[in-house]
Design an enzyme around this catalytic site. Structure first.
Site, PDB file in Angstrom:
ATOM      1  N   GLU A 173       0.546  -1.007  -0.155  1.00 21.38           N
ATOM      2  CA  GLU A 173       0.192  -0.073   0.120  1.00 21.38           C
ATOM      3  C   GLU A 173       0.944   1.481  -0.072  1.00 21.38           C
ATOM      4  O   GLU A 173       0.616   2.230  -0.556  1.00 21.38           O
ATOM      5  CB  GLU A 173      -1.386  -0.130   1.302  1.00 21.38           C
ATOM      6  CG  GLU A 173      -2.317  -1.082   1.118  1.00 21.38           C
ATOM      7  CD  GLU A 173      -2.945  -1.346   1.853  1.00 21.38           C
ATOM      8  OE1 GLU A 173      -4.262  -2.094   2.744  1.00 21.38           O
ATOM      9  OE2 GLU A 173      -2.073  -1.497   3.058  1.00 21.38           O
ATOM     10  N   TYR A 174       1.876   1.328   0.993  1.00 26.21           N
ATOM     11  CA  TYR A 174       2.735   2.099   1.209  1.00 26.21           C
ATOM     12  C   TYR A 174       3.396   2.819  -0.374  1.00 26.21           C
ATOM     13  O   TYR A 174       3.409   3.629  -1.180  1.00 26.21           O
ATOM     14  CB  TYR A 174       4.114   1.877   1.412  1.00 26.21           C
ATOM     15  CG  TYR A 174       4.874   3.228   1.321  1.00 26.21           C
ATOM     16  CD1 TYR A 174       6.022   3.123   1.100  1.00 26.21           C
ATOM     17  CD2 TYR A 174       4.901   4.344   2.422  1.00 26.21           C
ATOM     18  CE1 TYR A 174       6.967   3.949   1.140  1.00 26.21           C
ATOM     19  CE2 TYR A 174       5.538   5.027   2.359  1.00 26.21           C
ATOM     20  CZ  TYR A 174       7.028   5.180   1.562  1.00 26.21           C
ATOM     21  OH  TYR A 174       7.890   6.354   1.812  1.00 26.21           O
ATOM     22  N   ASP A 175       3.921   1.773  -1.363  1.00 26.86           N
ATOM     23  CA  ASP A 175       4.347   1.851  -2.858  1.00 26.86           C
ATOM     24  C   ASP A 175       3.806   2.389  -3.795  1.00 26.86           C
ATOM     25  O   ASP A 175       3.427   2.869  -4.630  1.00 26.86           O
ATOM     26  CB  ASP A 175       4.498   0.359  -2.849  1.00 26.86           C
ATOM     27  CG  ASP A 175       6.249  -0.575  -2.866  1.00 26.86           C
ATOM     28  OD1 ASP A 175       6.484   0.282  -1.898  1.00 26.86           O
ATOM     29  OD2 ASP A 175       6.063  -1.489  -2.449  1.00 26.86           O
TER      30      ASP A 175
ATOM     31  N   SER B  31      16.853   2.038   0.652  1.00 25.43           N
ATOM     32  CA  SER B  31      16.074   0.829   0.030  1.00 25.43           C
ATOM     33  C   SER B  31      15.957   0.165  -0.770  1.00 25.43           C
ATOM     34  O   SER B  31      16.260   1.057  -1.399  1.00 25.43           O
ATOM     35  CB  SER B  31      14.485   1.817   1.041  1.00 25.43           C
ATOM     36  OG  SER B  31      13.873   2.360   0.776  1.00 25.43           O
TER      37      SER B  31
ATOM     38  N   LYS C 287      15.934 -11.984  -0.109  1.00 27.73           N
ATOM     39  CA  LYS C 287      15.544 -10.540   0.355  1.00 27.73           C
ATOM     40  C   LYS C 287      15.773 -11.171   1.530  1.00 27.73           C
ATOM     41  O   LYS C 287      14.618 -11.872   2.354  1.00 27.73           O
ATOM     42  CB  LYS C 287      14.570 -10.130  -0.335  1.00 27.73           C
ATOM     43  CG  LYS C 287      14.515  -8.569   1.118  1.00 27.73           C
ATOM     44  CD  LYS C 287      13.751  -8.390   0.264  1.00 27.73           C
ATOM     45  CE  LYS C 287      13.068  -6.805   0.915  1.00 27.73           C
ATOM     46  NZ  LYS C 287      13.320  -6.432   1.954  1.00 27.73           N
TER      47      LYS C 287
ATOM     48  N   LYS D 136      19.811  -7.647  -9.229  1.00 27.54           N
ATOM     49  CA  LYS D 136      20.965  -6.634  -8.858  1.00 27.54           C
ATOM     50  C   LYS D 136      21.364  -7.087 -10.736  1.00 27.54           C
ATOM     51  O   LYS D 136      22.064  -8.351 -10.606  1.00 27.54           O
ATOM     52  CB  LYS D 136      22.071  -6.648  -7.681  1.00 27.54           C
ATOM     53  CG  LYS D 136      21.129  -6.255  -6.439  1.00 27.54           C
ATOM     54  CD  LYS D 136      22.458  -6.758  -5.039  1.00 27.54           C
ATOM     55  CE  LYS D 136      21.649  -6.977  -4.115  1.00 27.54           C
ATOM     56  NZ  LYS D 136      22.218  -7.263  -2.896  1.00 27.54           N
TER      57      LYS D 136
ATOM     58  N   LYS E 163       8.902  -9.111  -3.925  1.00 30.30           N
ATOM     59  CA  LYS E 163       8.289  -9.007  -2.893  1.00 30.30           C
ATOM     60  C   LYS E 163       7.394 -11.067  -2.848  1.00 30.30           C
ATOM     61  O   LYS E 163       6.638 -10.768  -3.370  1.00 30.30           O
ATOM     62  CB  LYS E 163       7.990  -8.278  -2.437  1.00 30.30           C
ATOM     63  CG  LYS E 163       8.286  -6.799  -2.161  1.00 30.30           C
ATOM     64  CD  LYS E 163       9.282  -7.007  -0.580  1.00 30.30           C
ATOM     65  CE  LYS E 163       7.851  -6.976   0.708  1.00 30.30           C
ATOM     66  NZ  LYS E 163       8.477  -6.370   0.940  1.00 30.30           N
TER      67      LYS E 163
ATOM     68  N   CYS F 167     -14.520 -22.341  35.198  1.00 29.16           N
ATOM     69  CA  CYS F 167     -14.347 -23.091  34.083  1.00 29.16           C
ATOM     70  C   CYS F 167     -15.066 -23.427  33.086  1.00 29.16           C
ATOM     71  O   CYS F 167     -16.636 -22.956  33.697  1.00 29.16           O
ATOM     72  CB  CYS F 167     -13.802 -24.373  34.372  1.00 29.16           C
ATOM     73  SG  CYS F 167     -13.406 -25.795  33.116  1.00 29.16           S
TER      74      CYS F 167
ATOM     75  N   CYS G 101     -16.199 -27.099  32.859  1.00 25.13           N
ATOM     76  CA  CYS G 101     -16.684 -28.134  34.234  1.00 25.13           C
ATOM     77  C   CYS G 101     -17.560 -26.981  35.106  1.00 25.13           C
ATOM     78  O   CYS G 101     -18.035 -27.332  35.874  1.00 25.13           O
ATOM     79  CB  CYS G 101     -15.597 -28.587  34.902  1.00 25.13           C
ATOM     80  SG  CYS G 101     -14.547 -28.168  35.287  1.00 25.13           S
TER      81      CYS G 101
ATOM     82  N   CYS H 249      -8.005 -24.790  35.197  1.00 23.03           N
ATOM     83  CA  CYS H 249      -8.872 -25.255  36.088  1.00 23.03           C
ATOM     84  C   CYS H 249      -8.685 -26.321  36.803  1.00 23.03           C
ATOM     85  O   CYS H 249      -7.832 -27.378  36.706  1.00 23.03           O
ATOM     86  CB  CYS H 249      -9.904 -25.817  35.142  1.00 23.03           C
ATOM     87  SG  CYS H 249     -11.467 -27.718  35.730  1.00 23.03           S
TER      88      CYS H 249
HETATM   89  S1  IVH Z   1      20.952  -4.298  -1.656  1.00 24.07           S
HETATM   90  C1  IVH Z   1      21.316  -0.525  -2.378  1.00 24.07           C
HETATM   91  N1  IVH Z   1      20.376  -6.375  -0.950  1.00 24.07           N
HETATM   92  O1  IVH Z   1      15.320  -5.025   1.433  1.00 24.07           O
HETATM   93  C2  IVH Z   1      20.565  -1.605  -2.290  1.00 24.07           C
HETATM   94  N2  IVH Z   1      18.954  -5.531   0.530  1.00 24.07           N
HETATM   95  O2  IVH Z   1      14.180  -3.209   1.186  1.00 24.07           O
HETATM   96  C3  IVH Z   1      21.173  -2.247  -0.833  1.00 24.07           C
HETATM   97  N3  IVH Z   1      17.511  -6.743   1.987  1.00 24.07           N
HETATM   98  O3  IVH Z   1      17.461  -1.850   3.753  1.00 24.07           O
HETATM   99  C4  IVH Z   1      19.915  -3.289  -0.827  1.00 24.07           C
HETATM  100  N4  IVH Z   1      18.243  -9.028   1.757  1.00 24.07           N
HETATM  101  O4  IVH Z   1      17.687  -4.105   4.485  1.00 24.07           O
HETATM  102  C5  IVH Z   1      19.950  -6.117  -0.646  1.00 24.07           C
HETATM  103  N5  IVH Z   1      20.081  -9.636  -0.857  1.00 24.07           N
HETATM  104  C6  IVH Z   1      19.956  -8.250  -0.457  1.00 24.07           C
HETATM  105  C7  IVH Z   1      18.974  -8.131   0.920  1.00 24.07           C
HETATM  106  C8  IVH Z   1      18.552  -6.818   0.981  1.00 24.07           C
HETATM  107  C9  IVH Z   1      17.292  -8.087   2.210  1.00 24.07           C
HETATM  108  C10 IVH Z   1      17.123  -5.617   2.855  1.00 24.07           C
HETATM  109  C11 IVH Z   1      18.079  -4.301   2.918  1.00 24.07           C
HETATM  110  C12 IVH Z   1      17.782  -3.339   2.433  1.00 24.07           C
HETATM  111  C13 IVH Z   1      15.654  -3.674   2.268  1.00 24.07           C
HETATM  112  C14 IVH Z   1      14.955  -2.723   1.212  1.00 24.07           C
END
Ligand code: IVH
Length: 700
Positions: free
Chosen positions: A56-58, A103, A136, A319, A343, A437, A440, A455
Site C-alpha cells: 500500500e505504501y508503494d 531502500s 531478500k 541486482k 516480494k 471453567c 466444568c 481449572c
Molecule cells: S541490497 C542499495 N540485498 O531489504 C541496495 N538488500 O527493502 C542495498 N535486504 O534495506 C540493498 N536482503 O535491508 C539488498 N540480498 C539483499 C537483501 C536486502 C534484504 C533488505 C535491506 C534493504 C531492504 C530494502
C-alpha cells in the site's frame, strides 16, 4: 509526534488516496498525499509500527512519483521523493553512514519485473542485461566498516543517513569476522551492508524460553533480530545466536598506489570476495542470470522452497551484475535503479476480531482463542488464533470488534501482531476473562508468578479429552486412526473415560457405528495393540507431565529401568538428571506422588504396555552431533524407522537442505533436495546401505 486525531485523519485519507492509484490527481490532493506518506514513514521508521502494508505504501509512493514526473513544477524540497526518511530513535550514539542506505523498489509479479527490465535495458542501452538474483533476507539491516583489515564500526540502518552505533553488539555475532584481509584486494577502507537474522529454530527456542517465564512470544524472527541488536548488554546479544548475511559493498577506498581488484567489477564478484574473506555472503544462494525470464523463473522456484529454509526471507533481490552498468543506471533519491526487490506473497493481513473463546488444555490451562473474520495469509485461511493469556491481551489492548494485524511467518503459528486502535469504532467491547471453567464450572485459579489461569479439576471433561488426545498423538504413542474427532465421539459415548480406557474400547459396538466399517475398526484395534510396545520414552511423553516434552522424556527413559522407579526419586535425585531443572523436577515429583497417576500407570502395565526400558541399550551414540535428512523412497527401512535410528544414535534430523546438514541419505526417486545438496560441498550424500552401516546396525 502525531495525535490520535491526526492519526485517524491520515488513516482515512490513506483509504481515499489508495483509490487514486493509476489516476490523475490535483495539486491539492498531491499536498495531502505527501503529508500522508510522511506520516507513514514516521510510523515505519521511527515508531517501527506501520499501519499499512509495504504494498500500500508503494502504491501511494508511485502515485507521488508519477504525478511529480507529469508536473515537475509541483515538486517541493520536502517531498518524500526528495529525501531519505529522517529522524531516528536515539538510544545509542548516532553515526553517519559513508553512503546513505537506500531502500529498494518493490515488485510483486512478473509484469513488474518485465517493466523494470525494460527500463534497465533502455537506460543501459543493452539488449540483454545480466542480473544477479539472491534472497531478500527478512531481518535487521546493518552497515559495517573495515579499515586496514579490521572491523572498526557497525551500525543499524537508522533513517538511512544516520544509524545507531552497535559495534560491540555486532562483534557478538560469530558470522561477522573481526578482521578480514581486504588489503589483498587493494582495499584500505570498505563499507559493507547486510542483514542480521535469527534462524527459525533459535527463534522458536527463544519464544519457548519467554513462555517459560510467562512472557508473551515475539511476533516474528525479524522483530527478534532487530530487538536483540538494541540490547544494552552485549553478552545477552551473544546468547541469542544471531546470524549475519553480508550482500552489498556500498563504498571503498584503495590503498595508495593499488588498483581495484577485478572482483569489485561485478556484484557476484563482490559476494565471492566477501565469502573468500570469511563473511557469510549469499554466494551459494545467488544465481547469475542473463535476461529477465530466467530471473522470474528463479524467483518463482525460490518462493516454492521458502518454508524449507532455516531462516525467513520475504522475497528476492535482483541486482544488475556489472558494477559499471550499475553506475550508469544510478539511483533516484529513494532507491537504486540497478536493483529491485521481488516480494513474496504477504504473510500479514488485517482482519476483525469477532469473538474470543476460552479453551481448556490438558493441564487445565485456560487459553483465550481469537475468532477472527477468516483471512488468507500465505496460502492458508486463518480464522482462529491463540491470544496466549490475559497479560498478552491487556498489553496489546485487544478488544472484540477491533481491527487486528495478523501474521503467519513460515512454519510459525498464526499470531496477532497488534490491534489497530486507530481504526477503532465505538462498538468495540473489552475481552472479559471468565472466573469459572467454561467446561466444568469450577472456580479458576492463577498460581503466583504465572500468567495463565487454570481449572483445578483434574477430572474436568475438557482436561480428560485433551490428555487422551495428547496420549495418542504422533510424537507420543502415535495411535493412527484414533484422531481427535473419534476421541471426542467415543468420550460422548462413554467408551473413553480416561487414558487406560483406550485399551478397553468395545470394538464390537464400534463396528455398528455409522461410517466405521469392520476394516477401519480392525485397523484401529491393530494400531492400539501395536502402541502397547512403543518404547518407554514415548509413554513418558504421552503421560503429559508438565514441562516434560520429548527430550526430557528420552533422558528419563535412559535413566530408569522401569517407569515406576520414578516413584522413588526425590527432588534431589531428579535434579541430578541431565537437563532437569528445579521446575521440571518439582513437576515430575508431583506427578509420581499423585495416587491417581500411580493407579493409572499400574492399569496401563496390567493392560500390557511396555514400562521397562528394552534390555539392550538402543543408544550407540555413533551419530552424535551429526545432522541427517532423508529424501526419496528407502527400500530397507521405513522412513520413520530410519529417522528414529538417527535420534536413537544421538544424531539430529533437519527439515531442509542447508549448510548445517552433514548427511543427505538418498533413496529411490530423490528430487529437489538432492539437487540442492549437490550445490553445497560440505554435505555428504550417501545411500541407504551406507547409512545403515554408520548406525552400527549392520544386521538390519
Ligand atoms: S541490497 C542499495 N540485498 O531489504 C541496495 N538488500 O527493502 C542495498 N535486504 O534495506 C540493498 N536482503 O535491508 C539488498 N540480498 C539483499 C537483501 C536486502 C534484504 C533488505 C535491506 C534493504 C531492504 C530494502
Amino acid at each position: 509526534m502525531y495525535t490520535i486525531e491526526q492519526t485517524k485523519k491520515y488513516q482515512a485519507e490513506t483509504v481515499e488516496l489508495l483509490k487514486t492509484a493509476g489516476k490523475k490527481i490535483s495539486a491539492k490532493e498531491l499536498q495531502h498525499l505527501k503529508e500522508v506518506l510522511r506520516f507513514h514513514e514516521h510510523r515505519y521508521y521511527i515508531l517501527s509500527d506501520p499501519l499499512i502494508s509495504d504494498f500500500e505504501y508503494d502504491q501511494l509512493f508511485k502515485t507521488l512519483e508519477r504525478t511529480e514526473a507529469e508536473h515537475p513544477d509541483w515538486i517541493t524540497a520536502d517531498s518524500p521523493t526528495q529525501r531519505v526518511a529522517a529522524g531516528i530513535t536515539t538510544n545509542f550514539v548516532t553515526v553517519e553512514h559513508l553512503v546513505p542506505m537506500l531502500s529498494l523498489e518493490n515488485s510483486y509479479n512478473a509484469d513488474d519485473l518485465l517493466d523494470w527490465d525494460r527500463k534497465a535495458r533502455e537506460l543501459s542501452k543493452l539488449t540483454e542485461v545480466e542480473y544477479c538474483v539472491e534472497p531478500k533476507f527478512d531481518g535487521a539491516s546493518i552497515s559495517l566498516i573495515y579499515e586496514n583489515d579490521l572491523f572498526t564500526r557497525g551500525a543499524t540502518r537508522g533513517d538511512g543517513v544516520h544509524g545507531e552505533l552497535i559495534t560491540t553488539n555486532l562483534k557478538q555475532i560469530r558470522s561477522i569476522p573481526l578482521s578480514a584481509a581486504f588489503s589483498r584486494y587493494g582495499i584500505q577502507q570498505i563499507e559493507i551492508r547486510g542483514e542480521v537474522l535469527i534462524n527459525k529454530d533459535n527463534f522458536k527456542k527463544f519464544n519457548e524460553k519467554l513462555a517459560e517465564q510467562n512472557l508473551p512470544p515475539l511476533a516474528n524472527p525479524r522483530n527478534a533480530a532487530s530487538g536483540t541488536l538494541r540490547i544494552k548488554d552485549p553478552k545477552e546479544v551473544g546468547k541469542r545466536n544471531l546470524e549475519a548475511f553480508l550482500y552489498h559493498v556500498s563504498d571503498y577506498s584503495l590503498i595508495s598506489g593499488k588498483k581495484a581488484d577485478t572482483a569489485l567489477q561485478s556484484h557476484a564478484g563482490c559476494l565471492q570476495m566477501l565469502w573468500d574473506l570469511g563473511f557469510r555472503s549469499p554466494v551459494k544462494e545467488k544465481k547469475v542470470i542473463k535476461g529477465i525470464q530466467g530471473v522470474i523463473d528463479y524467483c518463482i522456484d525460490y518462493e516454492a522452497e521458502r518454508d524449507k529454509l532455516p531462516y525467513e526471507i520475504d522475497g528476492m533481490v535482483i541486482k544488475v551484475n556489472d558494477i559499471n552498468i550499475q553506475d550508469r543506471l544510478g539511483m533516484t533519491t529513494h532507491h537504486p535503479r540497478w536493483a529491485i526487490a521481488y516480494k513474496f506473497k504477504a504473510r500479514q493481513a488485517t482482519s476483525i476480531l469477532k469473538n474470543v473463546e476460552f479453551q481448556v488444555g490438558r493441564t487445565g490451562s485456560i487459553t483465550p482463542v481469537a475468532k477472527i473474520e477468516p483471512v488468507p495469509i500465505g496460502g492458508v485461511t486463518v480464522g482462529s488464533i491463540s491470544l496466549h493469556n490475559e497479560d498478552f491481551i491487556r498489553e496489546k489492548d485487544i478488544r472484540i470488534g477491533d481491527s487486528v494485524l495478523v501474521e503467519r511467518a513460515g512454519d510459525v503459528i498464526p499470531y496477532i501482531v497488534k490491534s489497530l486502535p486507530e481504526l477503532r469504532k465505538n462498538n468495540v467491547k473489552p475481552i472479559v476473562f471468565p472466573t469459572n471453567c467454561p467446561v466444568c464450572g469450577d472456580k479458576l485459579y492463577k498460581p503466583e508468578g504465572e500468567a495463565v489461569w487454570r481449572c483445578p479439576n483434574m477430572n474436568c471433561k475438557a482436561q480428560v479429552v485433551e490428555r487422551i488426545i495428547h496420549f495418542t498423538s504422533k510424537d507420543a504413542m502415535d495411535i493412527r486412526g484414533l484422531g481427535e474427532a473419534n476421541i471426542r465421539n467415543f468420550f460422548e459415548l462413554g467408551w473413553l473415560t480416561d487414558v487406560p480406557s483406550i485399551y478397553t474400547l468395545p470394538y464390537d459396538q464400534m463396528a455398528k457405528l455409522e461410517g466405521m466399517g469392520a476394516k477401519s475398526v480392525n485397523n484401529l484395534k491393530e494400531a492400539i495393540e501395536k502402541s502397547k510396545s512403543q518404547p518407554v520414552h514415548r509413554l513418558i511423553n504421552a503421560l503429559g507431565i508438565r514441562y516434560v516434552g520429548e527430550t526430557t522424556a528420552k533422558v528419563l527413559a535412559r535413566t530408569v529401568t522401569h517407569l515406576s522407579d520414578l516413584r522413588d526419586y526425590s527432588i534431589e535425585n531428579l535434579l541430578q538428571i541431565e537437563d532437569v531443572g528445579a521446575k521440571v523436577a518439582e513437576s515430575i515429583y508431583q506427578f509420581f506422588h499423585n495416587p491417581d497417576n500411580i493407579k493409572m500407570i499400574e492399569r496401563l502395565e496390567a493392560l500390557g504396555l511396555t514400562l521397562k526400558r528394552s534390555g539392550i541399550s538402543e543408544i550407540t551414540g555413533n551419530l552424535s552431533n551429526l545432522t541427517f535428512l532423508f529424501t526419496g523412497t528407502l527400500t530397507k527401512l521405513k522412513r520413520t524407522a530410519a529417522e528414529e535410528l538417527v535420534e536413537k544414535n544421538g544424531g539430529k534430523l533437519l527439515s531442509g537442505v542447508s549448510s548445517k546438514l552433514n548427511y543427505l541419505v538418498v533413496g529411490d526417486d530423490a528430487g529437489s533436495k538432492l539437487e540442492k545438496a549437490r550445490k553445497i560441498p560440505s554435505i555428504n550424500i550417501i545411500d541407504e546401505d551406507a547409512f545403515i552401516k554408520m548406525t552400527g546396525y549392520g544386521i538390519l
